[in-house]
Design a protein around this motif. Structure first.
Motif, PDB file in Angstrom:
ATOM      1  N   SER A 114      49.261  40.925  46.644  1.00 34.77           N
ATOM      2  CA  SER A 114      48.577  39.695  46.182  1.00 34.77           C
ATOM      3  C   SER A 114      49.497  39.121  47.376  1.00 34.77           C
ATOM      4  CB  SER A 114      48.845  39.580  44.579  1.00 34.77           C
ATOM      5  OG  SER A 114      48.288  37.911  44.900  1.00 34.77           O
ATOM      6  N   SER A 118      40.150  38.314  49.234  1.00 32.10           N
ATOM      7  CA  SER A 118      40.372  38.051  47.959  1.00 32.10           C
ATOM      8  C   SER A 118      38.771  38.834  47.151  1.00 32.10           C
ATOM      9  CB  SER A 118      40.072  37.144  47.710  1.00 32.10           C
ATOM     10  OG  SER A 118      38.816  36.241  48.541  1.00 32.10           O
ATOM     11  N   PRO A 121      40.056  42.182  43.902  1.00 34.14           N
ATOM     12  CA  PRO A 121      39.372  42.564  42.758  1.00 34.14           C
ATOM     13  C   PRO A 121      38.210  41.767  42.510  1.00 34.14           C
ATOM     14  CG  PRO A 121      41.136  40.458  43.256  1.00 34.14           C
ATOM     15  CD  PRO A 121      40.916  40.841  44.469  1.00 34.14           C
ATOM     16  N   ASP A 125      36.643  44.474  39.089  1.00 32.64           N
ATOM     17  CA  ASP A 125      35.824  44.012  38.349  1.00 32.64           C
ATOM     18  C   ASP A 125      34.439  44.354  37.640  1.00 32.64           C
ATOM     19  OD1 ASP A 125      37.930  42.473  37.805  1.00 32.64           O
ATOM     20  OD2 ASP A 125      37.126  40.699  38.364  1.00 32.64           O
ATOM     21  N   ARG A 131      42.686  46.551  37.097  1.00 35.30           N
ATOM     22  CA  ARG A 131      43.282  45.634  38.098  1.00 35.30           C
ATOM     23  C   ARG A 131      45.125  45.755  37.933  1.00 35.30           C
ATOM     24  NH1 ARG A 131      41.623  39.438  38.639  1.00 35.30           N
ATOM     25  NH2 ARG A 131      39.736  39.213  38.126  1.00 35.30           N
ATOM     26  N   GLU A 133      47.658  44.049  39.910  1.00 32.34           N
ATOM     27  CA  GLU A 133      48.827  43.439  41.436  1.00 32.34           C
ATOM     28  C   GLU A 133      49.603  43.525  42.065  1.00 32.34           C
ATOM     29  OE1 GLU A 133      46.165  38.982  40.661  1.00 32.34           O
ATOM     30  OE2 GLU A 133      48.110  39.048  40.805  1.00 32.34           O
TER      31      GLU A 133
END
Ligand code: PMP
Length: 359
Positions: A114, A118, A121, A125, A131, A133
């Motif tokens: 990160s 994008s 993630p 989900d 997740r 990071e």
């Protein structure tokens, strides 16, 4: 039963609660200079159009080759890989999605750096994965220090973007190697932009049984509209992706277009050379105007305007002048805007508009 009386959603809980991926704007109005989704400013090789015209025939009634064998053979020759260790996808995004389905279950850990792409993630989900990071350093580089490496414990799937997006920077191989060697799960090196870089990490996919390298025809081959991606890795990993993919995930025309694009090496090399030269020239001019510009190894640049101009104002003022770039109102990256490399003419207009925003 009426919805109100059940007070229940038809959706899986994680789908109900998640935010979907937001793609960059594809404007409906003509006349905009589009520097917001990292497409190639040059058209695909003329051989692509020629091939597609020839393919508009009754054979369209037949399903395409489910294994994209001819395309995989050409990729195998070009990159010196075994064809049975390649899988083709409906864009690189399809490959990334297949990796989540094959390697990371509900409740399993899915890790990514990160800031980076994008979509990762969002895929976590959708799957209901956990997740993880992994923060990049302030200069958006990987620092494989013990605190970062300890986060890799139990990770089933790790996405690494190389060169990274949206920063555009190349991540040092030694740091990547330490991360790979610390990960017991599958590591996907997403090389969407690698053809604009000086190096690549295909050898990691040859060397490590848990590493896949994923690529796309959307950027360097200028075929974003036809959706073609591919991945290479061990027989075991590619076998898993073949199990979970849609049988006909790459359509007949796209397979042929990708093959034609691969056949025209000279055209490919020339387009890459032009984009890189324009990237260096644009970076140089922005730097001279007081911008901070990350050293890009991609077909875009990530730049921070000089105060008092904010990245948001720069983005909005360019938009008012019909030039689209990408800006995210997100932690760590809101001080920057990402600018895809266009033609020299487009970048001259972009630079002129930028000068106006500084006045
Ligand atoms: N990976 C990264 C890092 C990207 O930026 C993109 C393009 N948005 C992709 C993968 C997906 O590419 P494709 O068009 O092949 O789905």
């Amino acid at each position: 039963m009426p919805y109100e009386s059940t007070c229940m959603s038809y959706l899986r809980r994680n789908i109900d609660q998640m935010h979907g991926y937001v793609p960059g704007e594809q404007p409906k109005v003509p006349g905009l200079i589009k520097l917001n989704t990292n497409e190639n400013p040059y058209p695909p090789s003329p051989r692509v159009a020629e091939t597609l015209r020839g393919a508009l025939n009754p054979r369209l009634r037949l399903y395409p080759d489910p294994s994209a064998a001819a395309l995989r053979e050409k990729l195998a020759t070009r990159y010196d890989l075994p064809a049975n260790q390649i899988v083709a996808g409906n864009g690189c995004d399809d490959i990334l999605n297949l990796c989540v389905r094959a390697f990371c279950g509900e409740g399993d850990k899915l890790a990514y750096f990160s800031p980076s792409y994008s979509l990762y993630p969002v895929l976590a989900d959708i799957q209901g994965s956990v997740r993880v990071e992994l923060p990049l350093a302030d200069d958006f580089q990987i620092e494989a220090h013990p605190a970062l490496l300890s986060k890799l414990a139990g990770v089933k799937l790790l996405f690494i973007t190389q060169p990274n997006a949206p920063s555009g920077v190349w991540l040092p191989r030694v740091e990547l190697q330490r991360v790979i060697e610390e990960t017991t799960g599958v590591v996907v090196i997403d090389e969407a932009y690698v053809d604009f870089a000086a190096d690549n990490c295909l050898d990691f996919a040859r060397e490590y049984p848990n590493v896949l390298v994923a690529r796309t025809f959307s950027k360097s081959f200028a075929l974003a509209g036809l959706r073609i991606g591919w991945a290479t890795g061990s027989v075991e990993l590619i076998g898993a992706l073949n199990k979970v993919k849609d049988s006909y995930n790459v359509n007949r025309l796209s397979q042929l277009a990708a093959e034609a694009a691969l056949d025209d090496r000279e055209y490919f090399d020339d387009a890459i050379r032009k984009v890189k030269a324009t990237r260096e020239r644009t970076s140089h001019h922005l730097h001279a105007l007081g911008f901070f510009v990350h050293q890009s190894q991609t077909n875009f640049i990530f730049a921070k305007p000089p105060a008092p101009l904010t990245a948001r104002q720069w983005f909005e003022q360019l938009r008012a002048r019909k030039i689209l770039v990408r800006w995210w109102d997100a932690d760590r990256i809101r001080d920057f805007a990402r600018v895809s490399i266009g033609t020299d003419e487009e970048m001259n207009a972009f630079l002129e508009a930028t000068r106006e925003t500084l006045r």
